[in-house]
Design an enzyme around this catalytic site. Structure first.
Site, PDB file in Angstrom:
ATOM      1  N   ASP A  26      -8.157  -6.091  11.314  1.00 56.39           N
ATOM      2  CA  ASP A  26      -7.014  -7.050  10.820  1.00 56.39           C
ATOM      3  C   ASP A  26      -6.212  -6.727  12.203  1.00 56.39           C
ATOM      4  OD1 ASP A  26      -5.099  -8.277   9.203  1.00 56.39           O
ATOM      5  OD2 ASP A  26      -4.413  -6.551   8.384  1.00 56.39           O
ATOM      6  N   MET A  70       0.770  -1.304  -0.069  1.00 56.83           N
ATOM      7  CA  MET A  70      -0.063  -0.048  -0.096  1.00 56.83           C
ATOM      8  C   MET A  70       0.839   1.242   0.083  1.00 56.83           C
ATOM      9  SD  MET A  70      -3.264   0.747   2.463  1.00 56.83           S
ATOM     10  CE  MET A  70      -4.565   1.996   1.942  1.00 56.83           C
TER      11      MET A  70
END
Length: 364
Positions: A139, A26
């Protein structure tokens, strides 16, 4: 395509880039220094090619909002955000020194009950604050927990990477996706991703507590087959722990109230998790200095010379310690057929047909 930031660059006249700490799917993380007050920070810059994707940018901003607004001592702090001269967003985080929980677990081969509880309580406290603010992490894993020192105290926790956290209602696309890291996913995150709530984070904390005690995860990825792994999470019972010092009542809490398949059987809130764990804490860890290296390590290399009594899982070798998670970190699995298959019991004999749903059901 926008050019990459490099050492010496000055972001918006405030932050001088000093070095690259690492990169992931990312973004890239840089060590930087505020140009006026000379405070060192970590700056996470979204990959330029992703800056045109509105969904990716939104998840990137989620991380900034969570870290910047929750204001909890066990959540990594975001102090600023902005845009490069080419309009790519970045987030400024406090610069941390220490180690990822993942690396420490497998470096020493698992923790004592006392140390595991101390870390788990801090994680629960951080997630209690997040849940109170309407934020579900989604997460939570040992790779997103950082251990540092604070006021001479060992193992001060910082929870990282709220990049796929949910602030309100799921988007239409998220309804069709299993989001997170497979080994830490709650069963309902696999079978009913649209229905998850804070209890999915409670399950993930159970996975982390199990991992700290056993130096393995309840359902490790054994052969790289995500279908088989998700099937085991939904249908199988974790291997029992062989930890003689583990109190039977704590064992029951771990398996019955944290790792329960049915979210209704888990603790309903993180504050109740904290309270339950606190009953087993007879004393806080003694203040002491960390005696392990805290130097930056190449995040994409196997670390020679590291004492590792227990092999580090593949997921844990992806990077060494960072100021926080670099990538979204989780695997996004958009397989509706897989989710349907996992909600059903496997047949008595395997089916060798071409139907992917049948293959999932027979993967056990």
């Amino acid at each position: 395509m926008a050019s990459e930031v490099k050492a010496g660059d000055l972001l918006e006249g405030r932050y001088r880039i000093l070095d690259t700490l690492g990169a992931g799917g990312m973004g890239t993380v840089y060590l930087a220094e505020h140009n006026l007050i000379k405070r060192r920070v970590a700056i996470k810059i979204l990959h330029p090619e992703l800056a045109i994707d509105a969904n990716v940018v939104e998840r990137f901003m989620n991380e900034a909002r969570a870290a910047g607004t929750l204001g909890h001592p066990n959540i990594v702090e975001s102090t600023d955000m902005g845009f490069t001269h080419e309009h790519v967003p970045y987030i400024v985080f406090e610069h941390l020194e220490g180690t990822l929980l993942t690396d420490e677990i497998y470096r020493v081969g698992g923790f004592s009950v006392r140390r595991s509880l101390w870390i788990a309580q801090q994680i629960a406290s951080a997630l209690h604050a997040a849940h109170n603010a309407g934020v579900i992490h989604r997460d939570l894993k040992s790779d997103n927990v950082f251990l540092t020192d604070r006021d001479e105290m060992l193992d001060h926790v910082k929870v990282l990477d709220f990049g796929i956290s949910r602030f309100s209602q799921l988007s239409e696309s998220d309804h069709k996706m299993v989001m997170g890291t497979p080994e830490y996913l709650a069963p309902e995150a696999i079978t009913r991703p649209e229905a998850i709530d804070g209890r999915a984070d409670i399950y993930a904390l159970g996975v982390i507590l199990y991992e700290m005690l056993a130096a393995r995860r309840p359902f490790p990825s054994q052969d790289g087959d995500p279908k088989a792994l998700l099937h085991r999470i939904v249908h199988d019972t974790p291997e029992p722990l062989n930890v003689p010092e583990l109190p039977p009542a704590l064992h029951d809490i771990l398996f019955g109230k944290l790792l329960a398949k049915d979210p209704d059987e888990r603790f309903p809130t993180m504050i109740e998790v904290e309270s339950a764990l606190d009953k087993f804490v007879t004393e806080k860890p003694t203040p002491m200095r960390r005696n392990r290296p805290q130097k930056t390590i190449d995040p994409f290399s196997v670390r020679p010379g590291t004492r590792t009594p227990v092999p580090v899982p593949v997921a844990a070798r992806r990077r060494s310690w960072m100021p926080y998670g670099i990538a979204i970190g989780g695997v996004v699995i958009g397989l509706i057929g897989l989710i349907i298959g996992l909600t059903r019991e496997p047949p008595a004999t395997p089916c060798d047909c071409g139907d992917p749903k049948a293959n999932v059901r027979s993967s056990h």
